[in-house]
Design an enzyme around this catalytic site. Structure first.
Site, PDB file in Angstrom:
ATOM      1  N   ALA A 158      -7.524 -19.843 -19.922  1.00  0.00           N
ATOM      2  CA  ALA A 158      -6.512 -19.294 -19.499  1.00  0.00           C
ATOM      3  C   ALA A 158      -6.672 -18.564 -18.130  1.00  0.00           C
ATOM      4  O   ALA A 158      -6.001 -18.237 -17.217  1.00  0.00           O
ATOM      5  CB  ALA A 158      -5.869 -18.153 -20.503  1.00  0.00           C
ATOM      6  N   THR A 159      -8.094 -18.195 -18.023  1.00  0.00           N
ATOM      7  CA  THR A 159      -8.381 -17.719 -16.819  1.00  0.00           C
ATOM      8  C   THR A 159      -8.106 -18.375 -15.723  1.00  0.00           C
ATOM      9  O   THR A 159      -7.369 -18.229 -14.763  1.00  0.00           O
ATOM     10  CB  THR A 159     -10.035 -17.359 -16.745  1.00  0.00           C
ATOM     11  OG1 THR A 159     -10.311 -16.523 -17.861  1.00  0.00           O
ATOM     12  CG2 THR A 159     -10.442 -16.749 -15.427  1.00  0.00           C
TER      13      THR A 159
ATOM     14  N   ASN B 154      -3.609  -8.129 -25.044  1.00  0.00           N
ATOM     15  CA  ASN B 154      -4.793  -8.628 -25.674  1.00  0.00           C
ATOM     16  C   ASN B 154      -5.453  -7.356 -26.208  1.00  0.00           C
ATOM     17  O   ASN B 154      -6.402  -7.535 -27.342  1.00  0.00           O
ATOM     18  CB  ASN B 154      -5.609  -9.478 -24.921  1.00  0.00           C
ATOM     19  CG  ASN B 154      -5.871  -8.740 -23.561  1.00  0.00           C
ATOM     20  OD1 ASN B 154      -4.986  -8.521 -22.776  1.00  0.00           O
ATOM     21  ND2 ASN B 154      -7.215  -8.391 -23.041  1.00  0.00           N
TER      22      ASN B 154
ATOM     23  N   SER C 109      -4.487 -20.508 -23.859  1.00  0.00           N
ATOM     24  CA  SER C 109      -5.869 -20.920 -24.082  1.00  0.00           C
ATOM     25  C   SER C 109      -6.280 -21.554 -25.893  1.00  0.00           C
ATOM     26  O   SER C 109      -5.865 -20.943 -26.590  1.00  0.00           O
ATOM     27  CB  SER C 109      -6.783 -19.905 -23.958  1.00  0.00           C
ATOM     28  OG  SER C 109      -8.080 -20.362 -23.844  1.00  0.00           O
ATOM     29  N   ALA C 110      -7.101 -22.767 -25.720  1.00  0.00           N
ATOM     30  CA  ALA C 110      -7.182 -23.174 -27.141  1.00  0.00           C
ATOM     31  C   ALA C 110      -8.078 -22.304 -28.080  1.00  0.00           C
ATOM     32  O   ALA C 110      -7.718 -21.887 -29.018  1.00  0.00           O
ATOM     33  CB  ALA C 110      -7.747 -24.393 -26.867  1.00  0.00           C
ATOM     34  N   HIS C 111      -9.183 -21.502 -27.460  1.00  0.00           N
ATOM     35  CA  HIS C 111     -10.137 -20.679 -28.251  1.00  0.00           C
ATOM     36  C   HIS C 111      -9.265 -19.503 -28.982  1.00  0.00           C
ATOM     37  O   HIS C 111     -10.026 -18.912 -29.494  1.00  0.00           O
ATOM     38  CB  HIS C 111     -11.448 -20.675 -27.511  1.00  0.00           C
ATOM     39  CG  HIS C 111     -11.404 -19.432 -26.530  1.00  0.00           C
ATOM     40  ND1 HIS C 111     -11.791 -18.099 -26.765  1.00  0.00           N
ATOM     41  CD2 HIS C 111     -11.077 -19.462 -25.204  1.00  0.00           C
ATOM     42  CE1 HIS C 111     -11.615 -17.310 -25.740  1.00  0.00           C
ATOM     43  NE2 HIS C 111     -10.988 -18.284 -24.844  1.00  0.00           N
TER      44      HIS C 111
ATOM     45  N   THR D 242     -12.242 -34.287 -14.027  1.00  0.00           N
ATOM     46  CA  THR D 242     -12.112 -35.193 -15.140  1.00  0.00           C
ATOM     47  C   THR D 242     -11.981 -34.156 -16.391  1.00  0.00           C
ATOM     48  O   THR D 242     -12.271 -33.138 -16.490  1.00  0.00           O
ATOM     49  CB  THR D 242     -13.743 -35.650 -15.413  1.00  0.00           C
ATOM     50  OG1 THR D 242     -14.147 -36.563 -14.290  1.00  0.00           O
ATOM     51  CG2 THR D 242     -13.817 -36.702 -16.716  1.00  0.00           C
TER      52      THR D 242
ATOM     53  N   CYS E  82     -14.097  -8.568 -21.838  1.00  0.00           N
ATOM     54  CA  CYS E  82     -14.485  -8.719 -20.598  1.00  0.00           C
ATOM     55  C   CYS E  82     -14.751  -7.499 -20.256  1.00  0.00           C
ATOM     56  O   CYS E  82     -15.575  -7.403 -19.206  1.00  0.00           O
ATOM     57  CB  CYS E  82     -13.550  -9.359 -19.782  1.00  0.00           C
ATOM     58  SG  CYS E  82     -12.429 -10.740 -20.426  1.00  0.00           S
TER      59      CYS E  82
END
Ligand code: PLP
Length: 377
Positions: free
Chosen positions: A74-75, A154, A202-204, A243, A329
Site C-alpha cells: 500500500a505504501t 489504521n 495491501s495483502a499483509h 518483474t 510506523c
C-alpha cells in the site's frame, strides 16, 4: 490453551493464512517463471497465475481485472496514486485535499509534492474521527485535482463517509483516491457503489504475504490517467514497471478470495469479541473509547486509560500481549499519535491509549486474558 505472546496488533500486519501459504508454495520452485516471458511455458504458467490472482483481487472490490495495478504494497500504491495523478493532471491544477489523519505513506507523499509546488489542504477531524464533509466541499477550488481520504483509519478503525465524499468529488469534477488498506477484506468495499476512482490496499493486512499490494485505477466514468513512477519494462500496462512478484501476487489473490467468502462470519465474530473487550474495560471506570463507535471496523478498538502511561503499559504487557499505541510506523517513537491529536486528544491522553487489533485467528480465551490483564491495572 493460551500461547504467549498473544497477538493483538492485526492492524500492523496479520499472520498469513495457511491456505494462502499453500497456494503460494508452488510458485517459488516448480512454477518459478517470469510472468513477462512470452516464449516458453515457464512464463505462460506464471502469467496465467498472475491473471487469475488479478481476477480474485478485482472481484473482491467489484473492479475489472484490468483496473488492478500490482505493487509491492500500500505504501507504493499510495505514492503511485498521489504522485502519478499530480504529474498527469498538473495542467488542470496543483491542489490536492487530504486529511491530517492519513497514513504516513499519504502524508509524506504530500510533503514530497509540496516541494514540487503542489498546494495541499489538510482537513481536520471532528472529535469522533470523522471528517466534516462541508469543510471538504468548501476546500475545493478550480485547481483541485484530487481528494485523498482513507477508507478506515489504521489507529481507530473509524470509517469515513466514503459515498458522500465520492459524490462531492464527482459533482466538482475532482478525482477521489482512497487508501483502503484497513478496510478491504474486513468490510464490503465496492469501488462502483462507493464511487472511488483510485484505491490502495495491501495483502499483509488481510492474511496474505508482505510485499504485495495493489492500486485500483478506474478505467471508465471517468477513465483515470496516471503517470508511472517507475521506469522500466512497462509492466502492468505501463503503470508499474518491475518483474512481478508472482508468489506474492498468487497469495494476495488467495487472500482476497478467502476474505470474500469469510468476511461476514469473521467480522461478526471479531465484533462480538471487540465489544466484549470494550464493555469489560469500560466497567473499570478508567477507560474510554476513541473514535466514532457506529462508523467503525469490526476488529479495531482504540481506548485511553486515565492515569496510565501507554508506553509503560505496553512494555508491561508486551511479554504476554503484543499491542501498540498507534501505527507501527510511528510506535517506535515516544511521540503521541498524530491521529488521536487530530481528534482533539491532549498529548497526555493520546500517550495513554492502546490500539487493539483483533484478527481472524484471535480467540475468546485471548480476549478473556487481555481483559483480565488490563482490569487489574
Ligand atoms: C499498513 C498500511 C499502509 C502501508 O501498507 P504496506 O503494504 O505495509 O506498505 C498504508 N496505509 C494504511 C492505512 C495502512 O494501514
Amino acid at each position: 490453551m493460551l500461547e504467549f505472546p498473544i497477538y493483538m496488533d492485526n492492524n500492523a500486519t496479520t499472520p498469513m493464512d495457511p491456505r494462502v501459504l499453500e497456494a503460494m508454495l508452488p510458485f517459488f520452485t516448480k512454477y518459478f517463471g517470469n510472468a513477462s516471458s512470452r516464449t516458453h511455458s515457464f512464463g505462460w504458467e506464471a502469467d496465467a497465475a498472475v491473471e487469475y490472482a488479478r481476477e480474485q483481487v478485482a472481484y473482491l472490490i467489484n473492479a475489472e481485472p484490468q483496473e488492478i495495478v500490482f505493487t509491492s504494497g500500500a505504501t507504493e500504491a499510495d505514492n503511485l496514486a498521489l504522485k502519478g495523478i499530480f504529474e498527469m493532471y498538473q495542467s488542470k491544477g496543483n491542489h490536492i485535499i487530504t486529511v491530517k489523519s492519513e497514513h504516513k505513506a499519504v502524508l509524506d507523499s504530500c510533503i514530497h509534492l509540496e516541494k514540487m509546488d503542489a498546494d495541499i489542504t489538510y482537513l481536520d477531524l471532528k472529535n469522533d474521527g470523522l471528517i466534516d464533509t462541508e469543510e471538504l466541499e468548501n476546500a475545493i477550488n478550480a485547481g483541485t485535482i484530487l481528494i485523498s481520504v482513507m477508507y478506515a483509519n489504521n489507529e481507530t478503525g473509524v470509517i469515513q463517509p466514503i459515498k458522500e465524499i465520492a459524490a462531492i468529488a464527482k459533482k466538482n469534477g475532482v478525482l477521489f483516491f482512497s487508501d483502503a488498506t484497513q478496510a478491504v477484506g474486513k468490510i464490503p468495499v465496492d469501488v462502483i457503489k462507493d464511487g472511488i476512482d483510485l484505491m490502495s490496499f495491501s495483502a499483509h493486512k488481510m492474511y496474505g504475504p508482505k510485499g504485495a499490494g495493489a492500486l485500483y485505477v478506474r478505467r471508465k466514468n471517468p477513465r483515470v490517467r496516471m503517470a508511472a513512477q517507475m521506469d522500466g519494462g512497462g509492466h502492468e500496462r505501463g503503470m508499474r514497471s518491475g518483474t512481478l512478484n508472482v508468489p506474492g501476487i498468487v497469495g494476495f489473490g488467495k487472500a482476497c478470495e478467502l476474505a470474500r467468502i469469510e468476511m461476514k462470519k469473521d467480522g461478526e465474530r471479531m465484533c462480538k469479541m471487540r465489544n466484549k473487550l470494550e464493555a469489560e474495560l469500560l466497567k473499570t471506570g478508567r477507560a474510554f473509547i476513541n473514535g466514532n463507535t457506529e462508523h467503525r471496523l469490526p476488529n479495531v478498538s482504540n481506548m485511553s486509560f486515565k492515569n496510565v502511561n501507554g508506553v509503560d503499559l505496553i512494555s508491561l504487557l508486551n511479554k504476554n500481549i503484543a499491542l501498540s499505541s498507534g501505527s507501527a510506523c510511528t510506535s517506535g517513537t515516544n511521540e503521541p499519535s498524530y491521529v488521536l491529536k487530530a481528534m482533539g486528544l491532549t498529548d497526555e491522553i493520546a500517550r495513554s491509549s492502546l490500539r487493539f487489533g483483533l484478527g481472524r485467528f484471535t480467540t475468546e480465551e485471548e480476549i478473556e486474558y487481555t481483559i483480565e490483564q488490563l482490569s487489574i491495572l
